[in-house]
Every structure is written in structure tokens, then in C-alpha cells.
Design a protein around this motif. Structure first.
Motif, PDB file in Angstrom:
ATOM      1  N   PHE A  22      40.279  26.500 -50.040  1.00 55.60           N
ATOM      2  CA  PHE A  22      39.867  25.371 -51.021  1.00 55.60           C
ATOM      3  C   PHE A  22      39.391  26.118 -52.171  1.00 55.60           C
ATOM      4  O   PHE A  22      39.381  25.257 -53.438  1.00 55.60           O
ATOM      5  CB  PHE A  22      39.075  24.140 -50.448  1.00 55.60           C
ATOM      6  N   SER A  23      38.445  27.111 -52.100  1.00 57.29           N
ATOM      7  CA  SER A  23      37.838  27.495 -53.436  1.00 57.29           C
ATOM      8  C   SER A  23      38.911  27.925 -54.540  1.00 57.29           C
ATOM      9  O   SER A  23      38.350  28.062 -55.634  1.00 57.29           O
ATOM     10  CB  SER A  23      37.058  28.795 -53.081  1.00 57.29           C
ATOM     11  N   SER A  24      40.125  28.308 -54.057  1.00 51.03           N
ATOM     12  CA  SER A  24      41.067  28.390 -55.241  1.00 51.03           C
ATOM     13  C   SER A  24      41.838  27.295 -55.740  1.00 51.03           C
ATOM     14  O   SER A  24      42.764  27.336 -56.121  1.00 51.03           O
ATOM     15  CB  SER A  24      42.162  29.421 -54.600  1.00 51.03           C
ATOM     16  N   PHE A  25      41.595  26.022 -55.025  1.00 47.97           N
ATOM     17  CA  PHE A  25      42.288  24.786 -55.379  1.00 47.97           C
ATOM     18  C   PHE A  25      41.712  24.109 -56.853  1.00 47.97           C
ATOM     19  O   PHE A  25      40.562  24.126 -57.005  1.00 47.97           O
ATOM     20  CB  PHE A  25      41.757  23.720 -54.313  1.00 47.97           C
ATOM     21  N   ASP A  26      42.547  23.641 -57.448  1.00 49.50           N
ATOM     22  CA  ASP A  26      42.108  22.543 -58.447  1.00 49.50           C
ATOM     23  C   ASP A  26      41.685  21.352 -58.009  1.00 49.50           C
ATOM     24  O   ASP A  26      42.432  20.475 -57.280  1.00 49.50           O
ATOM     25  CB  ASP A  26      43.306  22.353 -59.670  1.00 49.50           C
ATOM     26  N   LEU A  27      40.189  21.243 -57.771  1.00 53.86           N
ATOM     27  CA  LEU A  27      39.895  19.830 -57.028  1.00 53.86           C
ATOM     28  C   LEU A  27      39.700  18.678 -57.876  1.00 53.86           C
ATOM     29  O   LEU A  27      39.202  17.453 -57.404  1.00 53.86           O
ATOM     30  CB  LEU A  27      38.561  20.230 -56.388  1.00 53.86           C
ATOM     31  N   GLU A  28      40.532  18.590 -59.064  1.00 49.24           N
ATOM     32  CA  GLU A  28      40.810  17.521 -59.824  1.00 49.24           C
ATOM     33  C   GLU A  28      42.036  16.574 -58.853  1.00 49.24           C
ATOM     34  O   GLU A  28      42.175  15.613 -59.070  1.00 49.24           O
ATOM     35  CB  GLU A  28      41.378  17.615 -61.323  1.00 49.24           C
ATOM     36  N   LYS A  29      42.533  17.495 -58.370  1.00 51.18           N
ATOM     37  CA  LYS A  29      43.822  16.923 -57.374  1.00 51.18           C
ATOM     38  C   LYS A  29      43.448  16.597 -55.957  1.00 51.18           C
ATOM     39  O   LYS A  29      42.513  17.315 -55.632  1.00 51.18           O
ATOM     40  CB  LYS A  29      45.015  17.993 -57.523  1.00 51.18           C
ATOM     41  N   LEU A  30      44.430  15.887 -55.425  1.00 46.86           N
ATOM     42  CA  LEU A  30      44.207  15.733 -54.080  1.00 46.86           C
ATOM     43  C   LEU A  30      45.323  16.867 -53.403  1.00 46.86           C
ATOM     44  O   LEU A  30      46.487  17.133 -53.628  1.00 46.86           O
ATOM     45  CB  LEU A  30      44.724  14.296 -53.445  1.00 46.86           C
ATOM     46  N   HIS A  31      44.805  17.737 -52.614  1.00 46.13           N
ATOM     47  CA  HIS A  31      45.531  18.750 -51.828  1.00 46.13           C
ATOM     48  C   HIS A  31      46.161  18.144 -50.280  1.00 46.13           C
ATOM     49  O   HIS A  31      44.876  17.866 -49.798  1.00 46.13           O
ATOM     50  CB  HIS A  31      44.669  20.081 -51.910  1.00 46.13           C
ATOM     51  N   VAL A  32      47.215  18.478 -50.123  1.00 45.88           N
ATOM     52  CA  VAL A  32      47.884  17.872 -48.946  1.00 45.88           C
ATOM     53  C   VAL A  32      48.243  19.237 -48.379  1.00 45.88           C
ATOM     54  O   VAL A  32      49.379  19.640 -48.670  1.00 45.88           O
ATOM     55  CB  VAL A  32      48.737  17.054 -49.226  1.00 45.88           C
ATOM     56  N   VAL A  33      47.466  19.632 -47.217  1.00 45.08           N
ATOM     57  CA  VAL A  33      48.215  20.792 -46.444  1.00 45.08           C
ATOM     58  C   VAL A  33      48.838  20.490 -45.263  1.00 45.08           C
ATOM     59  O   VAL A  33      48.231  19.480 -44.319  1.00 45.08           O
ATOM     60  CB  VAL A  33      46.753  21.846 -46.122  1.00 45.08           C
ATOM     61  N   SER A  34      50.161  20.517 -44.991  1.00 46.65           N
ATOM     62  CA  SER A  34      50.792  20.015 -43.875  1.00 46.65           C
ATOM     63  C   SER A  34      51.547  21.157 -43.147  1.00 46.65           C
ATOM     64  O   SER A  34      51.878  22.194 -43.623  1.00 46.65           O
ATOM     65  CB  SER A  34      51.756  18.920 -44.182  1.00 46.65           C
ATOM     66  N   ALA A  35      51.804  20.943 -41.871  1.00 49.14           N
ATOM     67  CA  ALA A  35      52.545  21.924 -40.893  1.00 49.14           C
ATOM     68  C   ALA A  35      53.510  20.893 -39.867  1.00 49.14           C
ATOM     69  O   ALA A  35      52.955  19.982 -39.765  1.00 49.14           O
ATOM     70  CB  ALA A  35      51.660  22.790 -40.343  1.00 49.14           C
ATOM     71  N   LEU A  36      54.415  21.755 -39.739  1.00 48.59           N
ATOM     72  CA  LEU A  36      55.349  21.121 -38.558  1.00 48.59           C
ATOM     73  C   LEU A  36      54.827  21.222 -37.090  1.00 48.59           C
ATOM     74  O   LEU A  36      55.075  20.854 -36.390  1.00 48.59           O
ATOM     75  CB  LEU A  36      56.688  21.632 -38.690  1.00 48.59           C
ATOM     76  N   GLU A  37      54.072  22.428 -37.081  1.00 50.90           N
ATOM     77  CA  GLU A  37      53.435  22.758 -36.004  1.00 50.90           C
ATOM     78  C   GLU A  37      52.303  23.630 -35.985  1.00 50.90           C
ATOM     79  O   GLU A  37      52.055  24.368 -37.088  1.00 50.90           O
ATOM     80  CB  GLU A  37      54.324  23.648 -34.767  1.00 50.90           C
ATOM     81  N   GLN A  38      51.095  23.341 -35.312  1.00 47.79           N
ATOM     82  CA  GLN A  38      49.932  24.180 -35.210  1.00 47.79           C
ATOM     83  C   GLN A  38      49.614  24.832 -34.270  1.00 47.79           C
ATOM     84  O   GLN A  38      49.985  24.572 -32.971  1.00 47.79           O
ATOM     85  CB  GLN A  38      48.792  23.367 -35.711  1.00 47.79           C
ATOM     86  N   THR A  39      49.442  26.187 -34.063  1.00 48.18           N
ATOM     87  CA  THR A  39      48.970  26.959 -32.896  1.00 48.18           C
ATOM     88  C   THR A  39      47.450  26.800 -32.383  1.00 48.18           C
ATOM     89  O   THR A  39      47.323  27.104 -31.221  1.00 48.18           O
ATOM     90  CB  THR A  39      49.297  28.468 -33.201  1.00 48.18           C
ATOM     91  N   LYS A  40      46.648  26.322 -33.420  1.00 50.80           N
ATOM     92  CA  LYS A  40      45.261  26.285 -33.115  1.00 50.80           C
ATOM     93  C   LYS A  40      44.711  24.955 -33.738  1.00 50.80           C
ATOM     94  O   LYS A  40      43.742  25.067 -34.202  1.00 50.80           O
ATOM     95  CB  LYS A  40      44.411  27.464 -33.397  1.00 50.80           C
ATOM     96  N   GLY A  41      45.432  23.979 -33.544  1.00 53.77           N
ATOM     97  CA  GLY A  41      44.841  22.455 -33.954  1.00 53.77           C
ATOM     98  C   GLY A  41      43.565  22.118 -33.142  1.00 53.77           C
ATOM     99  O   GLY A  41      43.342  22.405 -32.133  1.00 53.77           O
ATOM    100  N   ARG A  42      42.816  21.747 -34.015  1.00 51.78           N
ATOM    101  CA  ARG A  42      41.501  21.268 -33.499  1.00 51.78           C
ATOM    102  C   ARG A  42      41.203  19.888 -33.526  1.00 51.78           C
ATOM    103  O   ARG A  42      41.557  19.041 -34.559  1.00 51.78           O
ATOM    104  CB  ARG A  42      40.356  21.926 -34.369  1.00 51.78           C
ATOM    105  N   GLY A  43      40.494  19.232 -32.669  1.00 52.32           N
ATOM    106  CA  GLY A  43      40.163  17.859 -32.605  1.00 52.32           C
ATOM    107  C   GLY A  43      38.539  17.684 -32.868  1.00 52.32           C
ATOM    108  O   GLY A  43      37.909  18.594 -33.080  1.00 52.32           O
TER     109      GLY A  43
END
Ligand code: BTN
Length: 243
Positions: A22-43
Motif C-alpha cells: 500500500f505504501s506505493s498506492f495512490d490513496l486518493e483511490k480505492l484499491h481493489v486487490v483480487s485473486a481467483l485463489e489464495q494459498t494463505k487466506g486469513r480469517g
């Protein structure tokens, strides 16, 4: 608010990727990070989130500058957003405080909210895992009774036509929430609150609390009526059973 998408076929966790980058994101925007599958998804509580292909896994990352009302209800506002989207598919959706999405009495999704303080304000990482095309066999790998959109509707769905409207509704709801607070949503929440009227048992740190659900307040806290008839608001906790 403009959006910027970061798509992955496979990633360890969209949440961790967003937090690492996130430190490289332009935080004026909403960033949407998505994946078709995760290997270490956390709840929540650092539990594993089973994330095979067929589910929707994504993290919304955005900045909230200095603010004068509680931001805790952002997880509830996210739940309300997804309830609206799933109701449009004809599903009976309920939200279990603080951040579980239920369809026909079973868990179909969860929300994980994490934050980081920066000099510009609080950066939010709102992770959403939604069982879309997950079949009954896969669902057995999940520890609590779970369901998916495909199991409930008997058909498979394309993920994008569900997720793109969700993103727009989320932006609208976030804007309203930041202006008006949770008062703009509490009636919507109560109308689909899974625990309404129930006697709930909750793990609260080292204590186990038993009480009757009353409402969720303006800070997003769960208000329970306790044995001695007093009412108490809990800002966090894990509901372990209800009747
Ligand atoms: C819960 O415990 O119910 C919350 C689950 C949240 C899972 C989502 S999937 C996308 C994002 N990435 C993660 O590793 N976790 C969240």
C-alpha cells in the motif's frame, strides 16, 4: 472516488499483498486487490480461510483522513453492501455481527478489517471472502456449516458481474457513512441482523458472556441484555453459539 484494480490468478493473501504494497498506492483511490485463489487466506483471529478457485477473494484498501465518529462500523457497512448485492440475486442474506455473511442460515462469506495508522490518516484493508462457485464437497473443508451462492441457487455464476456492482455500492455506502455515521445504516442492519432476538454466547477475551441481543449501536458495538437486566455494549468478541 476512482478505483484501481490489482488482479491475481493466485496469491498468498490479497490482504497481505495489499498490506505489503500500500505504501506505493495512490490513496486518493480505492484499491481493489483480487485473486481467483489464495494459498494463505486469513480469517479473523488468524484462522485459515479456505480459498479454492470458485470463490471471490479481495481486499479494498483506502485512506480515511482524521475523523470525528467511530470507524468501527465499516465492517458492518461492508456487510450491508454485500447483502444488497446478494439479495438482488434472489438470496436470503443475513449478517451476523460483527462480520459474517449468512445465506439461508449458513456462513457464505466473511469480512476481515485491518488498519494501519499513517501521518495522512488511517489506511483500511477490508478483506472479503465470498463463497460463490464452491461446491458442497469443497464446503466440507470449512469448519462451520457453510454454503455458497452456487449451492443456494443451483447454478454457477460469473464473479465479475457480482463484484463490480459491489464495488460501486461500497463506494456509495462508504461516502454516506463517512458523512453521516452508522445512523444512516442501522435500520438496514437491524432488518437483516442474524442474531436479532436471540440469546447469544460470546467469547470476550478470557470471559464468556451470555446475553440477549438488543441492537448494534452507533459505534458498531453489540448491545446485549445481561442476566442482571443491565445492557452492555461490546466492541469486539466472537459469538460461539446462539439460540
Ligand atoms: C472471517 O474470518 O470470516 C473473515 C474472512 C476474510 C477472508 C478474506 S479473503 C480475501 C482477504 N484475504 C485474506 O487473506 N483474507 C480476506
Amino acid at each position: 472516488m476512482e478505483s484501481q484494480h490489482h488482479y491475481f490468478n493466485k496469491v498468498d493473501s490479497t490482504q497481505d499483498w495489499a498490506k505489503d504494497n500500500f505504501s506505493s498506492f495512490d490513496l486518493e483511490k480505492l484499491h481493489v486487490v483480487s485473486a481467483l485463489e489464495q494459498t494463505k487466506g486469513r480469517g479473523r483471529f488468524n484462522r485459515h480461510w479456505h480459498s479454492p478457485k470458485g470463490g471471490a477473494y479481495f481486499t479494498y484498501c483506502f485512506l480515511v483522513p482524521e475523523h470525528d465518529h467511530s470507524l468501527n462500523p465499516i465492517s458492518l457497512v461492508t456487510g450491508i453492501t454485500f447483502a444488497e448485492v446478494l439479495q438482488k440475486l434472489g438470496l436470503k442474506v443475513m449478517l451476523k455481527w460483527p462480520n459474517d455473511i449468512y445465506i439461508s442460515g449458513k456462513k457464505a462469506g466473511g469480512i476481515l478489517v485491518e488498519t494501519k495508522e499513517t501521518p495522512e490518516g488511517k489506511v483500511f484493508f477490508v478483506g472479503i471472502g465470498l463463497n460463490i462457485n464452491i461446491d458442497a464437497n469443497e464446503l466440507r473443508a470449512v469448519s462451520c456449516p457453510a454454503t455458497s451462492v452456487s449451492v443456494e441457487t443451483n447454478k454457477s455464476w460469473s464473479v465479475k458481474p457480482i463484484m463490480l456492482p459491489a464495488e460501486n455500492i461500497f463506494k456509495r455506502n462508504l461516502e454516506i457513512f463517512l458523512k453521516e455515521g452508522f445512523a444512516a445504516f442501522d435500520k438496514d442492519f437491524e432488518a437483516i441482523s442474524f442474531l436479532a432476538g436471540k440469546k447469544v454466547t460470546m467469547d470476550y477475551g478470557k470471559e464468556t458472556i451470555v446475553g440477549i441481543y438488543q441492537r448494534v449501536d452507533e459505534n458498531g458495538s453489540l448491545v446485549l441484555k445481561l442476566k442482571d437486566d443491565s445492557s452492555k455494549a461490546f466492541s469486539s468478541g466472537e459469538i460461539i453459539s446462539w439460540e
